[in-house]
Design a protein around this motif. Sequence first.
Motif, mmCIF file in Angstrom:
data_model
loop_
_atom_site.group_PDB
_atom_site.id
_atom_site.type_symbol
_atom_site.label_atom_id
_atom_site.label_comp_id
_atom_site.label_asym_id
_atom_site.label_seq_id
_atom_site.Cartn_x
_atom_site.Cartn_y
_atom_site.Cartn_z
ATOM 1 N N GLY A 170 39.609 46.588 38.662
ATOM 2 C CA GLY A 170 38.681 46.299 39.362
ATOM 3 C C GLY A 170 39.412 45.172 39.964
ATOM 4 N N PRO A 171 38.203 44.349 40.562
ATOM 5 C CA PRO A 171 38.778 42.974 41.530
ATOM 6 C C PRO A 171 39.346 42.221 40.646
ATOM 7 N N ALA A 172 40.493 41.217 40.771
ATOM 8 C CA ALA A 172 40.971 39.766 39.716
ATOM 9 C C ALA A 172 41.238 38.804 40.880
ATOM 10 N N SER A 173 40.791 39.040 42.447
ATOM 11 C CA SER A 173 41.067 37.764 43.040
ATOM 12 C C SER A 173 40.715 36.481 42.872
ATOM 13 N N ALA A 174 39.723 36.496 42.185
ATOM 14 C CA ALA A 174 39.227 34.549 41.378
ATOM 15 C C ALA A 174 40.686 34.070 40.932
ATOM 16 N N ILE A 175 41.600 35.593 40.078
ATOM 17 C CA ILE A 175 42.131 34.291 39.714
ATOM 18 C C ILE A 175 43.853 34.475 40.434
ATOM 19 N N TYR A 176 43.423 35.652 40.578
ATOM 20 C CA TYR A 176 45.238 35.747 40.673
ATOM 21 C C TYR A 176 45.156 36.248 42.151
ATOM 22 N N GLY A 177 44.177 35.816 42.945
ATOM 23 C CA GLY A 177 44.527 36.142 44.638
ATOM 24 C C GLY A 177 44.561 37.647 45.134
ATOM 25 N N SER A 178 45.173 37.562 46.396
ATOM 26 C CA SER A 178 45.283 38.585 47.383
ATOM 27 C C SER A 178 46.210 39.746 46.469
ATOM 28 N N ASN A 179 45.679 40.637 46.793
ATOM 29 C CA ASN A 179 46.137 42.215 46.759
ATOM 30 C C ASN A 179 45.323 42.659 45.433
ATOM 31 N N ALA A 180 44.539 41.579 44.796
ATOM 32 C CA ALA A 180 43.612 42.044 43.226
ATOM 33 C C ALA A 180 42.802 42.532 43.923
ATOM 34 N N VAL A 181 42.509 44.254 44.372
ATOM 35 C CA VAL A 181 41.424 44.364 44.520
ATOM 36 C C VAL A 181 41.173 45.129 43.622
ATOM 37 N N HIS A 182 41.548 46.477 43.542
ATOM 38 C CA HIS A 182 40.848 47.440 42.486
ATOM 39 C C HIS A 182 41.686 47.625 41.597
ATOM 40 N N GLY A 183 42.709 46.815 41.365
ATOM 41 C CA GLY A 183 43.211 46.274 39.692
ATOM 42 C C GLY A 183 44.886 46.218 39.618
ATOM 43 N N VAL A 184 45.295 45.288 38.494
ATOM 44 C CA VAL A 184 45.741 44.535 38.128
ATOM 45 C C VAL A 184 46.962 45.736 37.286
ATOM 46 N N VAL A 185 47.608 45.403 36.857
ATOM 47 C CA VAL A 185 48.852 45.896 35.892
ATOM 48 C C VAL A 185 49.779 44.801 36.264
ATOM 49 N N ASN A 186 50.319 44.362 34.762
ATOM 50 C CA ASN A 186 50.584 43.379 33.940
ATOM 51 C C ASN A 186 51.498 43.927 33.312
ATOM 52 N N VAL A 187 52.796 42.984 33.422
ATOM 53 C CA VAL A 187 53.853 43.589 31.968
ATOM 54 C C VAL A 187 54.716 42.947 31.652
ATOM 55 N N ILE A 188 54.394 42.581 30.520
ATOM 56 C CA ILE A 188 54.338 41.526 29.397
ATOM 57 C C ILE A 188 56.035 41.707 28.495
ATOM 58 N N ASN A 189 57.020 40.856 29.065
ATOM 59 C CA ASN A 189 58.061 40.920 28.721
ATOM 60 C C ASN A 189 58.504 40.871 27.103
#
Length: 734
Positions: A170-189
């Motif tokens: 789901g949306p996360a633009s309030a944290i990450y801004g544009s393009n975080a419409v349907h979701g975020v994938v964050n790879v942590i190294n």
Amino acid sequence: MFRKSVKKRIPVFPFSMLAAASLVATTIAEAKAAETNTAETKVINNDIAELRVTTADISDVIVVTGTRQTENLLTLTGNLARINRQDIQTVSSVYPSDLLNRATGVYVQANNGMESLPSLRSPVVTGPGAGGAFLFLEDGIATRAAGFANNNGLSELNLAQAQEVDIVRGPASAIYGSNAVHGVVNVINQAVRDGGDVSLLLGPNEHYQVQGTVGNDFGAHGLSINTQLIDNGGYRDNSDFTSAKVGLRHEYNDDLNMITTSVSGFILDQNTAGFIASGDNGEGCFESSYADDRLFKDTQAMEKNCEDDSYRKWSSIRVASKWQRTLSDDRYFVLTPYVRTNDMEFRQHYLPSEAIEENSHSSIGLTSSYHWQFDPSLALVMGADAEWTSGELTETQQKASTFSFGKARQQGLHYDYEVDVMTFAPYVQADWQYSQALRVSASVRFDNTHYDYKNRLADGTTQADGSPCVNGNNEPVACLYQRPADSKDDFDNLSSKIGFNYLMNENVALFADWSQGFRAPQTTDLYRIQNQQVAGQIESEKITSQEVGVRGLAHDMNFELVAFYMTKDHFFFRDDDGLNVTDAETSHKGVEVGIHYPLLSNVSIAVNYTYAIHQYESEHANSGVLKGNDIDTAPSQLGNVRLGWQPNKDTSLELEWAHVGSYYLDPSNEHEYQGHNLLQMRGQFSLSDKVRLLARLENVLNERYASRADYAFGSYRYFGGQPRAIHLGVEARF
């Protein structure tokens, strides 16, 4: 810019939002961090120790994705799925779909080679509207600039060597801004550690995968490097690819500062096999007696490549340095400057023109945050993100000019433009611990996106030199492709999120949130348009989401249940005639359920299930879309069940069943794919505390299925799924 390689190788149900439940497709690690309720490899001093089934306390899980500061998963005011290091090692992924489809609400379709199309609490979106529907991050920094997203962006991420992968649905633009419409994938190294590892994975179709990591921790300083090389001959004709990924990481720590600098590089050289389309049956590429809607069952046809001159060349590099400095007991700041560059060339095999697209962009940016524990019950985070990007794109048709179905596609250049983009986004976030049980979180962010566009060809719907296209009678007509005149365009977007978390007891929490997401028009949305569109009328895509859920640990069972309802405006899609539609309204509602339960001391089960309805809420008669139609490529049901068994301390086995429900292939809902079920087996055996063997059997029952099904330009189109295949590997640690 790369040039083409000559290398070849032989029933909708109504429900109340608050009443719906959802089984989150939880991976074994979605309810835990370092420890998990599953068979897990304990790594101590870089040795592979005893595998064992454990029960973890969800209250120990710490997360950083989906918020601007460290949070406890149990008290998080929203959803988050985590795929941990043990799951990553178990899967030994080649493609993004191998790993990410284990998570709830996630469905990644594998196309050909390293190409794939994702969905997160959404349909599998394609065409011009797909870029920017999701945000892909590496250690919290976007891998591509906001206006230059790519449908295949998951390919750049080194999933197989990550420490963990966090997914926000789901949306996360309030944290990450544009393009975080349907979701975020964050790879942590992975953090720097002494020692290293190296592994080799072999598979069918001349698949070779070598990867390794080596590091040294010097106390205040640490340095590590990781590499991955894949060479694959492809199970379809002339569909080989080679990819390389490299990562360099330096860490510095003292009493007041933590500085982490990372470099990531990616190269892909791929000969691409395109769709097998029913309209090509008997036209020289293949012959099949199967009905058009069952063509994917013909394994011989699915091994063909009717577009043997298609390819993709892609390279990227990213450099970021995160500096965190402690100012006092209750204050600290984080600054992360970064640069990135991306270069791509490919043939658009999925379009009748089969044009060659060349695109590139380079960025320099800064993310910043100031953290203030205002009092024991209130924490504030304030900051601003800024980025400058310069990009360009050309599209060239090599085929002779054609005119069909009222569309003139001319030989030569369709588009040639450059665009500079400036983004600036201040934000503030507050977390209020109202009582011992109740926590409230709120975020608000303002994004300004400025485009400065310059067209390098003749304006309008002519050929590149200003002359008209012609129809079948050699009469002048408008070309299909429209080039807007030079312009400067601004898009302002305000996004917010508010949520709460209520601890029902020390192990179970109820949570809910209301959030907004947006996608500023991509540069291709604005400046690569068609002759039925009006330049300058495209608006930012916006989505509003509500979700409610419960997560926790009860009777040794980790669980999460979530219900969601989302509405979206200005949805951009391409209909089955290849025409762009830019103003659709859609709705998305569903339930997600995820559980993990240790049946015995050495046997565990994980169940992920999603039921969702994705529909059009507007009518578009010219595209055959009626209000209430299902969006195409949106399975209503996704399921994943994994049974883990550890017969002894050195051996672990996993049996996985993956279900993809039926879905429509076109916006008019006239054509359908029946869905499929796949069975996978995986095993690990430790020869010593330093060496282990790996095995994976894909598609155990040799199911004939479509990894992607589509209907466009009057034909069913398929990517055939991989037949039964076995991968064998060995890993050594030192």
